[in-house]
Design a protein around this motif. Structure first.
Motif, PDB file in Angstrom:
ATOM      1  N   GLU A  60      55.681  37.932  70.632  1.00 56.59           N
ATOM      2  CA  GLU A  60      56.783  37.327  71.367  1.00 56.59           C
ATOM      3  C   GLU A  60      57.330  36.111  70.638  1.00 56.59           C
ATOM      4  O   GLU A  60      58.488  35.748  70.785  1.00 56.59           O
ATOM      5  CB  GLU A  60      56.310  36.912  72.765  1.00 56.59           C
ATOM      6  N   ARG A  61      56.483  35.465  69.825  1.00 57.50           N
ATOM      7  CA  ARG A  61      56.946  34.282  69.092  1.00 57.50           C
ATOM      8  C   ARG A  61      57.607  34.647  67.763  1.00 57.50           C
ATOM      9  O   ARG A  61      57.990  33.768  67.011  1.00 57.50           O
ATOM     10  CB  ARG A  61      55.762  33.348  68.819  1.00 57.50           C
ATOM     11  N   ASP A  62      57.663  35.944  67.475  1.00 56.96           N
ATOM     12  CA  ASP A  62      58.272  36.455  66.255  1.00 56.96           C
ATOM     13  C   ASP A  62      57.626  35.864  65.006  1.00 56.96           C
ATOM     14  O   ASP A  62      58.101  34.872  64.451  1.00 56.96           O
ATOM     15  CB  ASP A  62      59.781  36.173  66.246  1.00 56.96           C
ATOM     16  N   PRO A  63      56.532  36.426  64.542  1.00 53.89           N
ATOM     17  CA  PRO A  63      55.817  35.862  63.388  1.00 53.89           C
ATOM     18  C   PRO A  63      56.600  35.927  62.093  1.00 53.89           C
ATOM     19  O   PRO A  63      56.228  35.314  61.111  1.00 53.89           O
ATOM     20  CB  PRO A  63      54.561  36.737  63.308  1.00 53.89           C
ATOM     21  N   PHE A  64      57.719  36.664  62.062  1.00 56.17           N
ATOM     22  CA  PHE A  64      58.475  36.767  60.821  1.00 56.17           C
ATOM     23  C   PHE A  64      59.405  35.572  60.598  1.00 56.17           C
ATOM     24  O   PHE A  64      59.941  35.395  59.525  1.00 56.17           O
ATOM     25  CB  PHE A  64      59.320  38.055  60.825  1.00 56.17           C
ATOM     26  N   LYS A  65      59.652  34.761  61.648  1.00 55.56           N
ATOM     27  CA  LYS A  65      60.650  33.684  61.504  1.00 55.56           C
ATOM     28  C   LYS A  65      60.117  32.524  60.683  1.00 55.56           C
ATOM     29  O   LYS A  65      60.704  32.110  59.709  1.00 55.56           O
ATOM     30  CB  LYS A  65      61.070  33.193  62.895  1.00 55.56           C
ATOM     31  N   ASN A  66      59.032  31.930  61.106  1.00 53.75           N
ATOM     32  CA  ASN A  66      58.493  30.783  60.371  1.00 53.75           C
ATOM     33  C   ASN A  66      57.021  30.642  60.685  1.00 53.75           C
ATOM     34  O   ASN A  66      56.460  31.435  61.423  1.00 53.75           O
ATOM     35  CB  ASN A  66      59.248  29.495  60.737  1.00 53.75           C
ATOM     36  N   ASP A  67      56.398  29.640  60.127  1.00 53.72           N
ATOM     37  CA  ASP A  67      54.965  29.444  60.324  1.00 53.72           C
ATOM     38  C   ASP A  67      54.672  28.462  61.442  1.00 53.72           C
ATOM     39  O   ASP A  67      53.538  28.028  61.603  1.00 53.72           O
ATOM     40  CB  ASP A  67      54.318  28.920  59.030  1.00 53.72           C
ATOM     41  N   ASP A  68      55.700  28.055  62.219  1.00 56.92           N
ATOM     42  CA  ASP A  68      55.456  27.083  63.266  1.00 56.92           C
ATOM     43  C   ASP A  68      54.763  27.709  64.470  1.00 56.92           C
ATOM     44  O   ASP A  68      54.097  27.033  65.231  1.00 56.92           O
ATOM     45  CB  ASP A  68      56.783  26.449  63.733  1.00 56.92           C
ATOM     46  N   THR A  76      51.474  44.176  61.001  1.00 54.56           N
ATOM     47  CA  THR A  76      50.014  44.126  60.961  1.00 54.56           C
ATOM     48  C   THR A  76      49.538  43.050  59.989  1.00 54.56           C
ATOM     49  O   THR A  76      48.577  42.324  60.275  1.00 54.56           O
ATOM     50  CB  THR A  76      49.457  45.499  60.546  1.00 54.56           C
ATOM     51  N   MET A  77      50.213  42.929  58.844  1.00 58.84           N
ATOM     52  CA  MET A  77      49.855  41.903  57.860  1.00 58.84           C
ATOM     53  C   MET A  77      49.998  40.504  58.461  1.00 58.84           C
ATOM     54  O   MET A  77      49.151  39.627  58.250  1.00 58.84           O
ATOM     55  CB  MET A  77      50.743  42.034  56.616  1.00 58.84           C
ATOM     56  N   SER A  78      51.081  40.292  59.212  1.00 58.19           N
ATOM     57  CA  SER A  78      51.281  38.991  59.853  1.00 58.19           C
ATOM     58  C   SER A  78      50.193  38.716  60.885  1.00 58.19           C
ATOM     59  O   SER A  78      49.707  37.589  61.013  1.00 58.19           O
ATOM     60  CB  SER A  78      52.654  38.941  60.534  1.00 58.19           C
ATOM     61  N   ALA A  79      49.824  39.746  61.620  1.00 51.95           N
ATOM     62  CA  ALA A  79      48.757  39.575  62.612  1.00 51.95           C
ATOM     63  C   ALA A  79      47.439  39.213  61.939  1.00 51.95           C
ATOM     64  O   ALA A  79      46.692  38.351  62.414  1.00 51.95           O
ATOM     65  CB  ALA A  79      48.601  40.865  63.423  1.00 51.95           C
ATOM     66  N   ILE A  80      47.138  39.838  60.807  1.00 52.06           N
ATOM     67  CA  ILE A  80      45.915  39.505  60.054  1.00 52.06           C
ATOM     68  C   ILE A  80      45.969  38.043  59.623  1.00 52.06           C
ATOM     69  O   ILE A  80      44.981  37.302  59.754  1.00 52.06           O
ATOM     70  CB  ILE A  80      45.761  40.433  58.833  1.00 52.06           C
ATOM     71  N   TYR A  81      47.127  37.629  59.103  1.00 54.31           N
ATOM     72  CA  TYR A  81      47.264  36.246  58.630  1.00 54.31           C
ATOM     73  C   TYR A  81      47.033  35.258  59.769  1.00 54.31           C
ATOM     74  O   TYR A  81      46.420  34.204  59.588  1.00 54.31           O
ATOM     75  CB  TYR A  81      48.663  36.052  58.043  1.00 54.31           C
TER      76      TYR A  81
END
Length: 777
Positions: free
Chosen positions: A303-311, A674-679
């Motif tokens: 829901e926070r959209d992990p692709f936008k930024n690292d905040d 999935t890669m973002s979720a792992i990170y």
């Protein structure tokens, strides 16, 4: 290898058909990501609390099959038959404790009769007491109260020891075994005596193990004594768990097909859980860490959209290595030396205001000593042109940024107990004379390992055979193990309703077996690892050689959401509900209704346990990680992410992380979510290139070499510590002539009559080859 010959290897082939979808081509990438996004909306977040066990009522109810329901009244009748002649019209709950003890003593004496049928009646009467004299109770709470009271009373009077003797007799009953082997179909009736004995023992172990709010001082003392008793070699010189392991192997070898395996496995699991319950806290030299903080599932992050930024980061701690007892505490083997302080609580704000999540990842990264050595070796080769081996202190000639890098790495350095134990073992192997004998603490894990060691391979193979037979993905085969002996009635169902009820009972029976085996294997891995790393490694290697990795992947190669949400239970037939309330008339609709929960606790529990076992088997093992790749586990594991439960998703992501670099660029490109979720969710090493795969070519897959080197280290450890017939090369030798000649030697009584002849024959008449003696020097 022996293990490979005993397991059903064809299950490996089934897994090779599942991975072709892992690498979609260019224009399908977007569609794949869209499907991935849509699938995340299929199921809600599951409010599941992972722990050692389920609630006490659930654990007690799973002991009984629904086909055993008529036996509750049978137990009551046999108890009343004897009790009425002594109670003079009073009920059990009206007696004083002393009167209750006197009656238990009469039952104990009656257990020693030779007549088998009379013994069974007495055992059923004792089982009725352990079940809480339910005919005198009005509510389920009353049943549990009196069950607890009676169980501690039975233990105080020595019933458990008497039952153990009877159980040993039943296990060695060759007549019953040969009769069962010859039978074309085995049913519930063939295991009656064993089921009664095991049920009483299970009720005693589980009830005494669980602490409640109304604890009495004598109960606390009894629990500690019972725990020590279960873990100590008091039963024929070996722990009680070994007797149960013997039952498992005897059943799997087809020598005792009538053994009620579900009850045996449940009792074995709870026995080890009871014996080891405090060892993670009590025996560990490390301080306690904060308890596991509740996690959100991946949907919260999406829901926070992990692709936008690292905040957008999770503000709660990640339970990356939350591996205690099997509960939610953090494993002392895997904890950090650097613990970041939790972020300060945000100030109160209106609910409409947007919440800002703290920057940075929610855990401290780890660094091994090997990582620092590798970093310095690379840096020295680049800037100086030579290396200094394992020296991590000398930084002469290296530029300033390298100094800062080494400082940062050392700040996050983590030394595990396993590394300490391996180093200590190397020292003991290299310097056996100067370091002397190792003092091995007699922990309960140590005593169990010592007892299991001679037959460890057989135990592991037997457990995996049972797990394979109980897995929902397994097909029925004529030569497979029959695990339904203690659930099938004597007379098979004749109506549709009876068939539906039996079908639910059979599925439930299999689920409980999977639950018990997964929890048991995880307990053994955890406690042996805490006791000594090589004890953990040997059981891990036996599991790997017995095809445990593909077996677990085969288990997950199903509609996992259907398995998690299965409704294989009939609430009105569960104990203690069924013995207190009037039994309603069962209909097809009531059977299909089941309970209203989102998930089946035991199935979700089993899935998490199996994922954790898979993680433990593959962690830091390159060849085993490659097995995950070869068996095409990525699509199987990705489908498991549909289960919206944070702990399960975490262990799936960890298994995906370790193999990501080997799956290829196209897979990573197609699975960015999935890669973002792992990170976001999985702990990383500071210099870990898990997402790139730069060192693939430098790390060939040589399964045999890695496993053989590990096996050699294990055998050296076992030989040094447990081999009583050690090589005497390092034993001290007396070289003093006077001391040796002065030793008293015991000679036969008639020796002085013939010693002159002996001297003539053995000494004087034997020519001495002096030159030969000189050459041999």
């Amino acid at each position: 290898m022996q293990a490979e010959d005993n397991m059903e290897v064809p299950l490996l082939n089934n897994l090779n058909d599942t991975g072709d979808r892992a690498r979609p081509k260019g224009k399908d990438v977007f569609k794949d990501q869209q499907k991935e996004s849509e699938s995340s909306m299929e199921s809600p977040n599951l409010e599941f609390e992972y722990g050692d066990t389920d609630m006490l009522t659930a654990e007690l109810s799973e002991l009984y099959s629904y086909t055993e329901e008529p036996e509750f009244s049978l137990n009551r009748d046999y108890f009343d038959e004897d009790f009425r002649s002594h109670a003079k019209g009073r009920r059990w709950i009206q007696l004083t404790v002393e009167e209750q003890k006197a009656h238990v003593m009469r039952l104990l004496d009656a257990l020693e009769v030779t007549d088998r049928d009379k013994r069974l009646k007495v055992a059923r009467a004792i089982l009725y007491l352990a079940q809480g004299v339910f005919d005198e109770c009005d509510t389920e709470v009353d049943v549990l109260h009196w069950s607890r009271h009676n169980v501690f009373l039975l233990y105080d009077m020595g019933i458990f020891t008497a039952l153990l003797e009877l159980l040993s007799m039943e296990i060695d009953n060759n007549q019953a075994c040969s009769s069962a082997v010859r039978k074309p179909a085995i049913s519930l009736a063939d295991s009656t005596e064993l089921r009664v004995l095991l049920s009483i023992m299970y009720l005693m172990v589980e009830t005494i193990r669980v602490q409640t709010e109304d604890e009495r001082p004598e109960w606390i003392a009894a629990r500690e004594a019972f725990k020590n008793e279960l873990g100590s070699p008091l039963y024929n010189g070996e722990p009680f768990a070994l007797l149960l392991f013997t039952m498992v192997t005897k059943f799997c070898s087809m020598n005792a097909p009538h053994f009620p395996m579900k009850k045996v496995l449940l009792l074995l699991w709870k026995t080890i859980l009871s014996a080891f319950v405090d060892s993670l806290e009590g025996d560990s030299p490390f301080p306690k860490k904060q308890p596991l903080v509740k996690q959100d599932s991946l949907d919260t992050y999406n829901e926070r959209d992990p692709f936008k930024n690292d905040d957008a980061r999770d503000e709660e701690e990640d339970p990356e290595d939350a591996d205690s007892g099997i509960e939610g505490e953090v494993d002392p083997l895997d904890r950090d030396v650097i613990i970041q302080p939790p972020p300060p609580p945000p100030p109160l704000r209106p609910p409409t205001e947007r919440v800002n999540f703290p920057k940075g990842l929610p855990w401290a990264p780890k660094v091994r000593e090997k990582d620092i050595e590798h970093f310095l070796e690379t840096s020295r080769n680049k800037f100086i042109g030579f290396t200094l081996g394992s020296d991590t202190e000398t930084l002469v000639g290296l530029p300033r940024p390298i100094h800062e890098s080494v400082k940062t790495l050392k700040q996050h350095k983590y030394v595990s107990i396993a590394e300490v134990q391996i180093k200590r073992e190397e020292e003991l192997q290299q310097c056996p004379l100067t370091l002397g004998e190792e003092e091995v603490e007699e922990t309960q894990a140590e005593m169990l390992y010592l007892g299991m060691l001679p037959n460890l391979s057989q135990y592991v193979i037997a457990l995996l055979k049972l797990l394979l037979a109980a897995a929902p993905t397994s097909k029925a085969k004529t030569d497979s193990i029959n695990i339904l002996a203690d659930v099938l009635p004597e007379e098979m169902p004749i109506t549709v309703l009876q068939s539906m009820k039996l079908g639910i009972d059979v599925n439930r029976h299999k689920e409980i077996i999977v639950k018990a085996i997964s929890a048991l294997l995880l307990l053994l891995l955890k406690h042996f690892k805490l006791n000594h790393i090589y004890q953990f490694e040997i059981i891990s290697q036996h599991l790997v050689f017995a095809n445990c990795i593909p077996l677990i992947l085969k288990f997950f190669n199903q509609n996992i959401m259907s398995y998690i949400s299965a409704k294989n239970s009939i609430c009105v037939l569960d104990f203690p509900h069924c013995v207190v309330h009037e039994m309603p008339e069962l209909t097809a609709e009531s059977l299909e209704a089941g309970d209203s929960s989102q998930f089946c606790w035991r199935n979700l529990f089993s899935c998490i346990n199996l994922l954790r076992i898979l993680n433990k088997l593959t962690k830091w093992k390159h060849s085993r990680t490659m097995m995950l790749v070869v068996f095409k586990s990525a699509p199987i594991l990705k489908r498991a992410l549909k289960v919206k439960q944070a702990m399960m998703q975490l262990y799936v992501l960890k298994l995906l992380k370790i193999q990501t670099k080997y799956l290829g660029r196209q897979w990573r490109k197609s699975n960015m979510k999935t890669m973002s979720a792992i990170y976001q969710k999985v702990r990383h090493r500071l210099n870990d290139d898990w997402a790139y795969g730069n060192d693939i070519d430098a790390r060939p897959w040589d399964f045999q070499a890695e496993e053989c080197a590990l096996r050699e280290s294990i055998e050296k450890f076992n030989s040094r510590r447990y081999d009583k017939n050690k090589n005497s090369d390092y034993m001290p030798v007396d070289n003093c002539l006077q001391s040796v000649l002065g030793q008293r030697v015991d000679l036969p009584e008639d020796f002085h009559y013939s010693y002159e002849m002996w001297l003539e024959r053995e000494v004087f008449s034997q020519p001495i080859q002096w030159e030969g003696l000189l050459q041999n020097q």
